[in-house]
Write an enzyme that holds these catalytic residues in place. Structure first.
Site, PDB file in Angstrom:
ATOM      1  N   ARG A 164       0.692  -1.134  -0.074  1.00  0.00           N
ATOM      2  CA  ARG A 164       0.124  -0.087   0.078  1.00  0.00           C
ATOM      3  C   ARG A 164       0.798   1.255  -0.145  1.00  0.00           C
ATOM      4  O   ARG A 164       0.527   2.204   0.482  1.00  0.00           O
ATOM      5  CB  ARG A 164      -0.859   0.071   1.268  1.00  0.00           C
ATOM      6  CG  ARG A 164      -2.216  -0.994   1.279  1.00  0.00           C
ATOM      7  CD  ARG A 164      -3.077  -1.004   0.013  1.00  0.00           C
ATOM      8  NE  ARG A 164      -4.276  -1.944   0.354  1.00  0.00           N
ATOM      9  CZ  ARG A 164      -3.996  -3.100  -0.094  1.00  0.00           C
ATOM     10  NH1 ARG A 164      -3.071  -3.547  -0.788  1.00  0.00           N
ATOM     11  NH2 ARG A 164      -5.250  -3.862  -0.206  1.00  0.00           N
ATOM     12  N   SER A 238     -10.709  -0.803   3.103  1.00  0.00           N
ATOM     13  CA  SER A 238     -10.268  -1.134   4.452  1.00  0.00           C
ATOM     14  C   SER A 238      -9.662   0.073   4.965  1.00  0.00           C
ATOM     15  O   SER A 238      -9.041   1.042   4.281  1.00  0.00           O
ATOM     16  CB  SER A 238      -9.008  -1.571   4.217  1.00  0.00           C
ATOM     17  OG  SER A 238      -9.144  -3.099   3.671  1.00  0.00           O
ATOM     18  N   GLU A 333      -4.945   3.118   6.336  1.00  0.00           N
ATOM     19  CA  GLU A 333      -4.681   2.887   5.269  1.00  0.00           C
ATOM     20  C   GLU A 333      -5.298   4.122   4.233  1.00  0.00           C
ATOM     21  O   GLU A 333      -4.766   4.287   3.232  1.00  0.00           O
ATOM     22  CB  GLU A 333      -5.405   1.470   4.713  1.00  0.00           C
ATOM     23  CG  GLU A 333      -4.872   0.812   3.493  1.00  0.00           C
ATOM     24  CD  GLU A 333      -5.623   0.613   2.319  1.00  0.00           C
ATOM     25  OE1 GLU A 333      -5.112   1.062   1.293  1.00  0.00           O
ATOM     26  OE2 GLU A 333      -6.989   0.359   2.374  1.00  0.00           O
TER      27      GLU A 333
END
Ligand code: EPU
Length: 337
Positions: A164, A238, A333
């Site tokens: 990520r 998420s 995130e």
């Protein structure tokens, strides 16, 4: 390119938070980027480059310039027997791009089905799901480097991709406007069905040789079951990353939680944050219009009336409960703006 003032962003973020941008503009063609960079409002204000708004949390009104990236277009640059090199405008919607590739017989991205967002943001965030990350097929990223007025093409190996993350979130943060992303895709499918959920589905369907179209439908089905559709229940996927912890901490945690799930990494392990949150009895909790999704505890949802502070309060409560119980710090995130 026009710059507008005091523009509502509610429809431009999938959390549907009712915030405003002081200044706002939209890029529909990459040729507009140099003009944008030279613009006084761009130069003199803080700015945020926005894709589909599916991975952001506006914590308040944005006191600067929001630039919506909408330049589209998919080009086949090169083809050989076993691969195709494709260039996609940063403003292409990711899932539409994946579908177009599948229809053209260019494979590899099918595990990344149904991910909201746009192509440019997919590279920044290095999106990943069901055993594949977009970096696995990324060839290069083209864009405008503000600092030196250059329009470089960065090969994948210079983009510092990791879980990520990428160079666009670190060294080039706020200094690069992505115009397009190039992917090298397969013409002969090489199906990746190692992820547990996909394996289960294949077994249930009694499929012997799944093809990329099956994988796309299978992932779409799994996501549909677990994740809320932002148009019904506004959310940003998420909310936290899956934490990466040392093996020593895992050994300690295993003593009190023998069922703790984890994925092995080189010298550490990754723990599903959803499991940690569920173990803190937070799944399904709703407070002041903000909630933890009932089918997946990693997704925070705006039930319609939540303000940024309500989402942040809920996230902080989760973080503190997870830390108290497991000594693990959850990290967002979503990008907090
Ligand atoms: N789990 C729970 N409770 C839940 C949900 C999951 O305990 O409510 C546990 C289970 O043990 C399950 C494990 O968590 O096996 C993993 O769940 P899942 O397969 O749904 O994946 P995830 O780790 O929660 C990550 C990505 C998702 C991606 C999926 C599938 C992150 C932060 N999230 O989620 O990406 O779709 O894997 O590959 O890495 C996103 O980034 O927005 C996103 C949705």
């Amino acid at each position: 390119m026009n710059i507008f003032q005091s523009i509502p962003l509610k429809k431009l973020n999938t959390f549907a938070l009712d915030v405003k941008a002081k200044y706002y503009t939209e890029i529909v063609d990459e040729k507009e980027i140099p003009c944008l960079i030279e613009n006084e409002t761009f130069r003199e204000n803080k700015r945020f480059i926005l894709g589909a708004g599916s991975n952001v949390l506006f914590t308040q009104d944005f006191d600067g310039l929001v630039v919506l990236v909408s330049n589209r277009g998919i080009k086949i640059l090169e083809q050989a027997e076993d691969y195709a090199l494709i260039e996609a405008g940063a403003g292409e919607f990711w899932n539409e791009f994946v579908i177009a590739m599948l229809k053209s017989g260019f494979y590899g991205l099918e595990n990344l089905a149904m991910i909201p967002g746009k192509v440019g943001a997919a590279a920044i965030q290095n999106i990943g799901a069901y055993g594949v990350e977009q970096k696995d097929f990324l060839h290069s990223v083209k864009g405008y480097r503000i600092e030196d007025n250059e329009f470089p093409e960065l090969p994948a190996k210079e983009c510092d991709f990791s879980y990520r993350s990428s160079i666009f979130k670190s060294a080039l943060k706020d200094n690069f406007v992505i115009s397009s992303v190039l992917y090298k895709l397969l013409k002969k499918p090489n199906v990746n069905s190692n992820y547990k959920d996909i394996k289960n589905e294949i077994e249930k369907d009694g499929i012997k040789n799944p093809d990329p179209h099956y994988i796309f439908n299978c992932v779409s089905k799994i996501r549909g079951r677990k994740l809320p559709d932002p148009s019904d229940f506004p959310n940003a996927g998420s909310y936290f990353k899956n934490p990466i912890i040392k093996k020593e901490l895992l050994a300690e945690l295993k003593a009190s939680h023998p069922d703790i799930p984890y994925y092995e990494m080189a010298d550490s392990v990754k723990i599903p944050a959803a499991w940690l949150i569920e173990k803190c009895n937070m799944k399904g909790t709703i407070k002041s219009g903000a909630g933890v999704w009932k089918n997946h505890s990693l997704v925070l949802v705006n039930y319609g009336t939540a303000k940024p502070v309500d989402i942040i309060n809920l996230a902080n409560e989760i973080k503190s409960k997870v830390f108290q119980k497991f000594s693990i710090n959850l990290v967002e995130e979503v990008i907090l703006i």
